[in-house]
Design a protein around this motif. Structure first.
Motif, PDB file in Angstrom:
ATOM      1  N   GLN A 187      32.904  40.198  36.952  1.00 20.55           N
ATOM      2  CA  GLN A 187      33.631  38.941  36.745  1.00 20.55           C
ATOM      3  C   GLN A 187      33.664  38.118  38.036  1.00 20.55           C
ATOM      4  O   GLN A 187      33.529  36.888  38.012  1.00 20.55           O
ATOM      5  CB  GLN A 187      35.047  39.217  36.252  1.00 20.55           C
ATOM      6  N   GLY A 188      33.803  38.838  39.159  1.00 17.54           N
ATOM      7  CA  GLY A 188      33.706  38.148  40.455  1.00 17.54           C
ATOM      8  C   GLY A 188      32.333  37.517  40.609  1.00 17.54           C
ATOM      9  O   GLY A 188      32.199  36.386  41.092  1.00 17.54           O
ATOM     10  N   HIS A 195      25.163  34.445  35.786  1.00 20.66           N
ATOM     11  CA  HIS A 195      25.471  34.564  34.366  1.00 20.66           C
ATOM     12  C   HIS A 195      26.066  35.947  34.125  1.00 20.66           C
ATOM     13  O   HIS A 195      25.738  36.904  34.847  1.00 20.66           O
ATOM     14  CB  HIS A 195      24.210  34.376  33.528  1.00 20.66           C
ATOM     15  N   ALA A 196      26.900  36.060  33.073  1.00 20.69           N
ATOM     16  CA  ALA A 196      27.626  37.308  32.825  1.00 20.69           C
ATOM     17  C   ALA A 196      26.701  38.515  32.737  1.00 20.69           C
ATOM     18  O   ALA A 196      26.982  39.570  33.319  1.00 20.69           O
ATOM     19  CB  ALA A 196      28.449  37.177  31.550  1.00 20.69           C
ATOM     20  N   ASP A 197      25.564  38.360  32.031  1.00 15.73           N
ATOM     21  CA  ASP A 197      24.694  39.525  31.849  1.00 15.73           C
ATOM     22  C   ASP A 197      24.056  39.975  33.158  1.00 15.73           C
ATOM     23  O   ASP A 197      23.983  41.151  33.479  1.00 15.73           O
ATOM     24  CB  ASP A 197      23.641  39.282  30.750  1.00 15.73           C
ATOM     25  N   GLU A 198      23.625  38.978  33.966  1.00 18.85           N
ATOM     26  CA  GLU A 198      23.004  39.397  35.236  1.00 18.85           C
ATOM     27  C   GLU A 198      24.062  39.923  36.210  1.00 18.85           C
ATOM     28  O   GLU A 198      23.821  40.881  36.950  1.00 18.85           O
ATOM     29  CB  GLU A 198      22.126  38.306  35.861  1.00 18.85           C
ATOM     30  N   MET A 202      23.932  43.597  37.914  1.00 19.48           N
ATOM     31  CA  MET A 202      23.995  43.742  39.384  1.00 19.48           C
ATOM     32  C   MET A 202      25.148  44.651  39.801  1.00 19.48           C
ATOM     33  O   MET A 202      25.000  45.504  40.691  1.00 19.48           O
ATOM     34  CB  MET A 202      24.189  42.368  40.041  1.00 19.48           C
ATOM     35  N   ALA A 203      26.295  44.476  39.132  1.00 23.55           N
ATOM     36  CA  ALA A 203      27.466  45.297  39.493  1.00 23.55           C
ATOM     37  C   ALA A 203      27.232  46.762  39.135  1.00 23.55           C
ATOM     38  O   ALA A 203      27.566  47.669  39.907  1.00 23.55           O
ATOM     39  CB  ALA A 203      28.718  44.760  38.782  1.00 23.55           C
TER      40      ALA A 203
END
Ligand SMILES: NC(=O)c1ccc[n+]([C@@H]2O[C@H](COP(=O)([O-])OP(=O)(O)OC[C@H]3O[C@@H](n4cnc5c(N)ncnc54)[C@H](OP(=O)(O)O)[C@@H]3O)[C@@H](O)[C@H]2O)c1
Length: 270
Positions: A187-188, A195-198, A202-203
């Motif tokens: 979310q950060g 974008h949310a999916d990337e 990554m997280a």
């Protein structure tokens, strides 16, 4: 293992273990009986050779190793049901049920029966469980067998039984804690431009990399953190901001509360 295994209560944990045991060649599917009340949900397991049943008594009578996999509030019914099928000198009972002591299982099944208490986590489904095991009366040979059994689905640590509820909080509930941390990081990531999916991808990979660094290097988290934190740099600024907002403190407090609740599971109805 050259023994017959009955998994009494084959839900998430029981089925993950069953798959792991067969995949690792620890047991043949034909040597494993899976029980639950609604066996319709076990058809795909029957198709690959497991025995399926809704008759716990018979499953116990036919097995050497009994794995109890029902929910804590379902346990007493099951123990009452299988009690008369237990042969104390023959059966090894393994319980994955949170909050239930070896002694509580023996109270229903008999003083002499060997009981090993096991606490896996949901990563058992992908063979990555952190599983803690404890027993107050099992033989070294049986402990070694149970260790091997659960090593087919992840890592195993043997602990004293009085630390079992703590293990529940740190390892079983712990999965959710780390997942929430990953979600928060993603979310950060969205806030700073992804974008949310990337951001999630990554997280997730970053969290996996962090865990693997510790596993593969055998290092302490702070020594890996030191490698990322240059003086006056952006990592230490972010890290300290998180700490000012209670990052470590909230994890520690959450784990303490979970441990407290885990100790009460078996005594609560429903
Ligand atoms: N999930 C976790 O992260 C985790 C971690 C560590 C330990 N545990 C412990 O593992 C145990 C199982 O958790 P789970 O997530 O696998 O639960 P689950 O998916 O709900 O599995 C429980 C299974 O027991 C069956 N069952 C209920 N009553 C039964 C009976 N009388 N005879 C035979 N089968 C019966 C249920 O099927 P039917 O309704 O069809 O009978 C269900 O498939 C719990 O005690 C939990 O404390 C869970």
């Amino acid at each position: 293992m050259n023994k017959k295994i009955a998994i009494i209560g084959s839900g998430n944990i029981g089925l993950s273990l069953a798959k792991g045991l067969v995949k690792a060649n620890f047991a043949q599917a034909t040597d494993i009986t899976l029980t639950r009340r609604n066996t319709d949900h076990l058809k795909s397991f029957a198709d690959v050779g497991f025995n399926i049943s809704n008759n716990n008594k018979q499953a116990v009578a036919d097995a050497d190793v009994i794995i109890l996999g029902v929910l804590p509030q379902q346990l007493n019914t099951v123990l009452d049901e299988i009690q008369t099928s237990i042969v104390q000198a023959k059966h090894l009972v393994i319980s994955v049920i949170s909050g239930v002591s070896c002694a509580a299982v023996r109270e229903k099944l008999g003083d002499k029966v060997e009981v090993v208490r096991v606490m896996p986590n949901t990563a058992i489904a992908i063979g990555q469980s952190m599983t803690c095991i404890a027993s107050d009366n099992a033989s070294a040979e049986n402990i070694a067998d149970v260790t091997k059994m659960f090593e087919t689905v992840g890592s195993v640590v043997k602990i004293n039984e009085d630390l079992m509820t703590s293990a529940t909080a740190l390892c079983a509930c712990g999965i959710a804690f780390f997942l929430r941390a990953i979600r928060a990081a993603s979310q950060g990531g969205v806030e700073i431009g992804f974008h949310a999916d990337e951001a999630l991808k990554m997280a997730v990979q970053t969290a996996k990399g962090a865990a693997d660094l510790l596993l593969l290097h055998g290092t302490h988290p702070e020594s890996e953190i030191d490698k990322v934190t240059s003086p006056k740099g952006c990592t230490i600024a972010g890290l300290n901001e998180m700490e000012h907002n209670g990052f470590s403190s909230s994890l520690i407090k959450g784990i303490k509360l979970s441990a407290l609740k885990a100790g009460n599971l078996y005594t609560k109805e429903g």
